[in-house]
Design a protein around this motif. Structure first.
Motif, mmCIF file in Angstrom:
data_model
loop_
_atom_site.group_PDB
_atom_site.id
_atom_site.type_symbol
_atom_site.label_atom_id
_atom_site.label_comp_id
_atom_site.label_asym_id
_atom_site.label_seq_id
_atom_site.Cartn_x
_atom_site.Cartn_y
_atom_site.Cartn_z
ATOM 1 N N ASN A 207 2.068 -4.108 2.525
ATOM 2 C CA ASN A 207 2.900 -3.584 3.721
ATOM 3 C C ASN A 207 2.407 -1.956 4.093
ATOM 4 O OD1 ASN A 207 4.080 -2.136 5.886
ATOM 5 N ND2 ASN A 207 6.061 -2.769 5.053
ATOM 6 N N GLY A 208 1.278 -2.593 4.619
ATOM 7 C CA GLY A 208 -0.272 -1.358 4.765
ATOM 8 C C GLY A 208 0.512 -0.669 6.798
ATOM 9 N N ALA A 209 1.067 -0.919 6.783
ATOM 10 C CA ALA A 209 1.990 -0.190 7.841
ATOM 11 C C ALA A 209 2.890 0.037 8.114
ATOM 12 C CB ALA A 209 2.583 -1.524 9.212
ATOM 13 N N SER A 210 3.598 0.072 6.587
ATOM 14 C CA SER A 210 4.773 1.385 6.180
ATOM 15 C C SER A 210 3.767 2.420 5.595
ATOM 16 C CB SER A 210 5.687 0.421 4.887
ATOM 17 O OG SER A 210 6.264 0.887 4.195
ATOM 18 N N LEU A 211 2.805 1.984 4.514
ATOM 19 C CA LEU A 211 2.656 2.916 3.511
ATOM 20 C C LEU A 211 1.159 4.197 4.484
ATOM 21 C CD1 LEU A 211 1.316 0.258 0.986
ATOM 22 C CD2 LEU A 211 3.033 2.382 0.775
ATOM 23 N N GLN A 212 0.889 3.368 5.240
ATOM 24 C CA GLN A 212 -0.040 4.105 6.153
ATOM 25 C C GLN A 212 1.055 5.935 7.035
ATOM 26 O OE1 GLN A 212 -2.313 2.095 9.071
ATOM 27 N NE2 GLN A 212 -0.485 2.803 10.278
ATOM 28 N N GLN A 213 2.597 5.731 6.700
ATOM 29 C CA GLN A 213 3.331 6.781 7.257
ATOM 30 C C GLN A 213 3.127 7.393 6.343
ATOM 31 O OE1 GLN A 213 3.778 6.555 10.363
ATOM 32 N NE2 GLN A 213 2.578 3.878 10.177
ATOM 33 N N LYS A 214 2.884 6.707 5.069
ATOM 34 C CA LYS A 214 3.200 8.228 3.761
ATOM 35 C C LYS A 214 1.812 8.639 3.581
ATOM 36 C CE LYS A 214 6.400 5.442 2.135
ATOM 37 N NZ LYS A 214 7.432 4.568 0.847
ATOM 38 N N TYR A 215 0.580 7.691 3.049
ATOM 39 C CA TYR A 215 -0.684 8.110 2.439
ATOM 40 C C TYR A 215 -1.285 7.951 3.029
ATOM 41 C CZ TYR A 215 3.502 6.373 -1.179
ATOM 42 O OH TYR A 215 4.671 6.545 -1.884
ATOM 43 N N MET A 216 -2.876 8.284 2.938
ATOM 44 C CA MET A 216 -3.556 7.772 3.477
ATOM 45 C C MET A 216 -3.691 6.712 3.516
ATOM 46 S SD MET A 216 -5.623 12.028 3.248
ATOM 47 C CE MET A 216 -7.139 11.893 3.938
ATOM 48 N N ILE A 217 -5.679 6.249 4.275
ATOM 49 C CA ILE A 217 -5.554 4.998 3.808
ATOM 50 C C ILE A 217 -7.258 5.063 3.919
ATOM 51 C CG2 ILE A 217 -6.107 2.364 4.498
ATOM 52 C CD1 ILE A 217 -2.728 2.745 3.540
ATOM 53 N N TRP A 218 -7.360 4.205 2.496
ATOM 54 C CA TRP A 218 -8.971 3.585 2.324
ATOM 55 C C TRP A 218 -9.269 1.980 1.750
ATOM 56 C CZ3 TRP A 218 -11.396 4.766 -3.116
ATOM 57 C CH2 TRP A 218 -12.378 4.328 -3.705
ATOM 58 N N LEU A 219 -9.915 2.193 3.312
ATOM 59 C CA LEU A 219 -10.073 0.889 3.485
ATOM 60 C C LEU A 219 -11.715 0.135 2.602
ATOM 61 C CD1 LEU A 219 -9.326 -1.673 5.914
ATOM 62 C CD2 LEU A 219 -11.500 -0.114 7.134
ATOM 63 N N ALA A 220 -11.411 -1.373 2.044
ATOM 64 C CA ALA A 220 -13.005 -2.231 2.017
ATOM 65 C C ALA A 220 -12.765 -3.170 2.739
ATOM 66 C CB ALA A 220 -11.957 -2.445 0.387
ATOM 67 N N ASN A 221 -13.662 -3.317 3.662
ATOM 68 C CA ASN A 221 -14.680 -4.294 4.369
ATOM 69 C C ASN A 221 -15.682 -4.216 4.150
ATOM 70 O OD1 ASN A 221 -13.725 -4.366 8.152
ATOM 71 N ND2 ASN A 221 -13.745 -6.057 6.060
ATOM 72 N N TYR A 222 -16.130 -5.128 3.870
ATOM 73 C CA TYR A 222 -17.702 -5.304 3.988
ATOM 74 C C TYR A 222 -18.705 -5.615 5.089
ATOM 75 C CZ TYR A 222 -16.750 -4.337 -0.918
ATOM 76 O OH TYR A 222 -16.262 -3.506 -2.431
ATOM 77 N N THR A 223 -18.839 -4.963 6.188
ATOM 78 C CA THR A 223 -19.459 -5.570 6.839
ATOM 79 C C THR A 223 -19.806 -4.071 7.622
ATOM 80 O OG1 THR A 223 -18.543 -6.305 9.721
ATOM 81 C CG2 THR A 223 -17.181 -4.642 8.534
ATOM 82 N N THR A 224 -20.630 -4.364 9.400
ATOM 83 C CA THR A 224 -21.747 -3.119 9.754
ATOM 84 C C THR A 224 -20.543 -2.423 10.802
ATOM 85 O OG1 THR A 224 -22.730 -4.660 11.013
ATOM 86 C CG2 THR A 224 -24.159 -3.624 9.022
ATOM 87 N N LYS A 225 -19.497 -3.185 10.683
ATOM 88 C CA LYS A 225 -18.899 -2.404 11.991
ATOM 89 C C LYS A 225 -17.699 -3.112 11.823
ATOM 90 C CE LYS A 225 -17.669 -2.539 16.943
ATOM 91 N NZ LYS A 225 -18.100 -2.970 18.374
ATOM 92 N N THR A 226 -16.332 -3.098 11.536
ATOM 93 C CA THR A 226 -14.936 -2.960 10.575
ATOM 94 C C THR A 226 -14.923 -3.526 12.429
ATOM 95 O OG1 THR A 226 -13.174 -2.633 9.842
ATOM 96 C CG2 THR A 226 -13.479 -0.526 10.391
#
Length: 573
Positions: A207-226
């Motif tokens: 649940n990223g929406a919930s977790l980002q309220q309490k913790y910082m997010i490190w995004l993995a997305n292999y592209t040149t523009k997420t």
């Protein structure tokens, strides 16, 4: 790291300052579609508009799969920070194992001047296992000068193309709970939590929406523009970086920050920027109250005694207490907060019935200045304040000029006034009827005892014919409906409830037993004992009989299904 479910916990403590950027650091300009070139892939990447004006730092994450690393060459080629795998939980054995190259990597990276963080490859299926892994990380981190975060790598493992992760079958809720358990344990250990996951898994597996309220997010997305629209602080944009000092491809990351990475110390800070979690309202005890604190600085948990000391003031009596934390070790400055202490609730409240009056008594030691008494004349009516007692030593009040034969409802609370503000204890409720000593009735026929004063109420019990009923008073509702509050005694049990009518009752004189009392077959001490009546039980008097110097009362007592008729000596009341 793979792009499957990755939940990384990062102790990133962003200390706001401005400084000279390192050679490979780029600032994202405040213009639409800001871009920069990665020194590790040579490609141009478009950064989200939310990072306009921030510095972009270049880093990597490694494990023993990357083989031998020349960290000096890597640093010279632009590696500013690295997350090194500290260990993993084997998918076969289920045991926690240290990464074979961890000690070599971390020593050489630190010697080369690279900022270092850690990460753990998990196979935790439960919060208990996640906490175990977090504690392992904390133990290993204590041996080194870790400036950067500790990461929780929560991803699926494959063997020959087949999914083999034991945790693959857990629910989204459980996966999220595991992330939280690991993050909270790391935070409590002195590091700032952050969740690592790819853009898809942040929506489907945790649940990223919930977790980002309490913790910082490190995004993995292999592209040149997420295209990811959620919050994140680090973007892992490639797994095919080419860096001097490596013979393998390398995972590459952008870290966005206002701070000069050369000056960041993740284990220090100013307490004026710290957050102290709200302290729950406390209850007066007569002693100093010193609740534990939860203190975070840029989402890193701080520890009392290690990172700060605590002093309390005005923390004994009801009112507003003050807490001050003072930095210790690498933490400086102070931060103050406060919490409320409420008076203790009154206890032992009793209500004695009288003719058109009710006497309330209670126990104090609440820490208050006095008491407030509220009353309602209706079962579901509005309470109104009828008395304020300004002395804490006064623990009795007589409510006079009441209606006859009616039940009244009271609630009482302690109060204390400090600097013009009042603090209140919890209410304690009691009810009583204006029927002196109560009235005893004997049922003429079987009657239904209701749980509540409502025609739709469920039945509490069936009162058999001939049984004793103790009448408390007439209960009136808002819409003026009337019920009759009674207590029905069956053996040692008391059933409290309501009757719709008292036409089926015959009024009897009522006495209350002062102790456990034998019910005799006849008016004689030597007679057979039929049953033993409990203490404080209402007893109706069917008739009075003299036997020598003693007076005996004939009564009835229901035990089980049997209704006993016998005699109780007058000395028992």
């Amino acid at each position: 790291m793979r792009k499957k479910l990755l939940c990384a916990l990062l102790a990133v403590s962003m200390v706001a300052s401005s400084g000279t950027m390192l050679p490979n650091t780029q600032a994202v300009t405040a213009s639409a579609a800001s871009t920069s070139v990665s020194p590790f892939t040579g490609k141009t990447y478009t950064h989200s508009d939310v990072f306009h004006g921030k510095n972009v730092y270049h880093g990597i994450d490694v494990s023993y799969h990357n083989g031998a690393i020349d960290w000096a060459k890597a640093a010279a080629d632009g590696v500013e920070y690295a997350f090194i795998r500290v260990g993993y939980r084997g998918w076969g054995s289920g045991t926690v194992v240290e990464d074979p190259r961890f000690k070599t990597y971390i020593k050489d990276a630190l010697d080369a001047g690279v900022h270092v963080g850690l990460y753990f490859f998990t196979e935790a299926r439960t919060t208990k296992e996640a906490i175990e892994e977090a504690n392992f990380c904390l133990k290993m981190a204590a041996n080194y000068d870790i400036e950067l975060p500790i990461a929780f790598d929560y991803e699926y493992q494959y063997s020959d193309g087949s999914l083999v992760s034991p945790k693959a079958g857990i629910s989204k809720a459980q996966a999220t709970a595991n992330c939280e358990a690991f993050c909270d344990t790391i935070s409590a250990g002195g590091y700032t939590p952050m969740i690592y996951a790819n853009s898809s898994d942040l929506k489907t597996l945790i649940n990223g929406a919930s977790l980002q309220q309490k913790y910082m997010i490190w995004l993995a997305n292999y592209t040149t523009k997420t295209s990811y629209t959620g919050e994140y602080d680090i973007w892992q944009y490639s797994s095919t970086g080419k860096i001097n000092g490596f013979t393998t491809n390398v995972d590459c990351n952008f870290w966005y920050s206002d701070t000069d990475i050369a000056k960041i110390n993740f284990n220090s800070g100013e307490l004026k920027d710290a957050a102290i979690a709200k302290i729950p309202t406390q209850i007066y005890t007569g002693k100093e109250i010193k609740p534990a604190l939860t203190v975070t600085l840029n989402r890193r948990g701080l520890k009392a005694g290690r990172d700060y000391t605590v002093t309390y003031s005005n923390n004994k009596k009801p009112g507003r207490a003050t807490v001050t934390i003072t930095g210790k070790g690498n933490f400086t400055g102070t931060r103050t907060t406060s919490f409320t202490i409420k008076p203790k609730a009154v206890s032992g409240i009793t209500a004695k019935s009288g003719s058109k009056k009710i006497t309330l008594t209670w126990k104090g030691a609440t820490g208050g200045d006095g008491y407030e008494i509220y009353r309602s004349s209706e079962y579901n009516g509005t309470y109104k304040k009828v008395k304020t007692i300004t002395k804490a030593t006064t623990k009795k009040w007589i409510n006079k000029k009441l209606a006859k034969n009616r039940e009244y409802f009271y609630k009482i609370r302690a109060y204390r006034k400090v600097n013009g503000k009042e603090y209140f204890g919890a209410y304690l409720k009691v009810s009583a009827g204006t029927t002196p000593g109560g009235k005893g009735f004997q049922t003429k026929t079987a009657m239904k005892l209701l749980k509540k004063p409502s025609a739709k109420s469920a039945k509490r019990a069936t009162i058999p014919a001939g049984a004793t009923v103790h009448y408390i008073g007439k209960t009136v509702l808002k819409h003026k409906a009337k019920f009759y509050h009674v207590q029905f005694h069956k053996g040692s049990k008391t059933f409290d409830g309501y009757l719709t009518s008292i036409k089926g009752l015959k009024l009897r004189k009522t006495l209350i037993t002062a102790k456990r009392s034998p019910l005799k077959q006849s008016a004689s001490a030597s007679a057979k004992t039929l049953a033993t009546l409990p203490k404080n039980m209402p007893v109706i008097v069917l008739k009075t009989k003299k036997s020598g110097k003693h007076t005996w009362y004939m009564t009835v007592y229901l035990k089980g299904k049997k209704l006993h008729t016998g005699y109780v000596n007058a000395t028992q009341f």
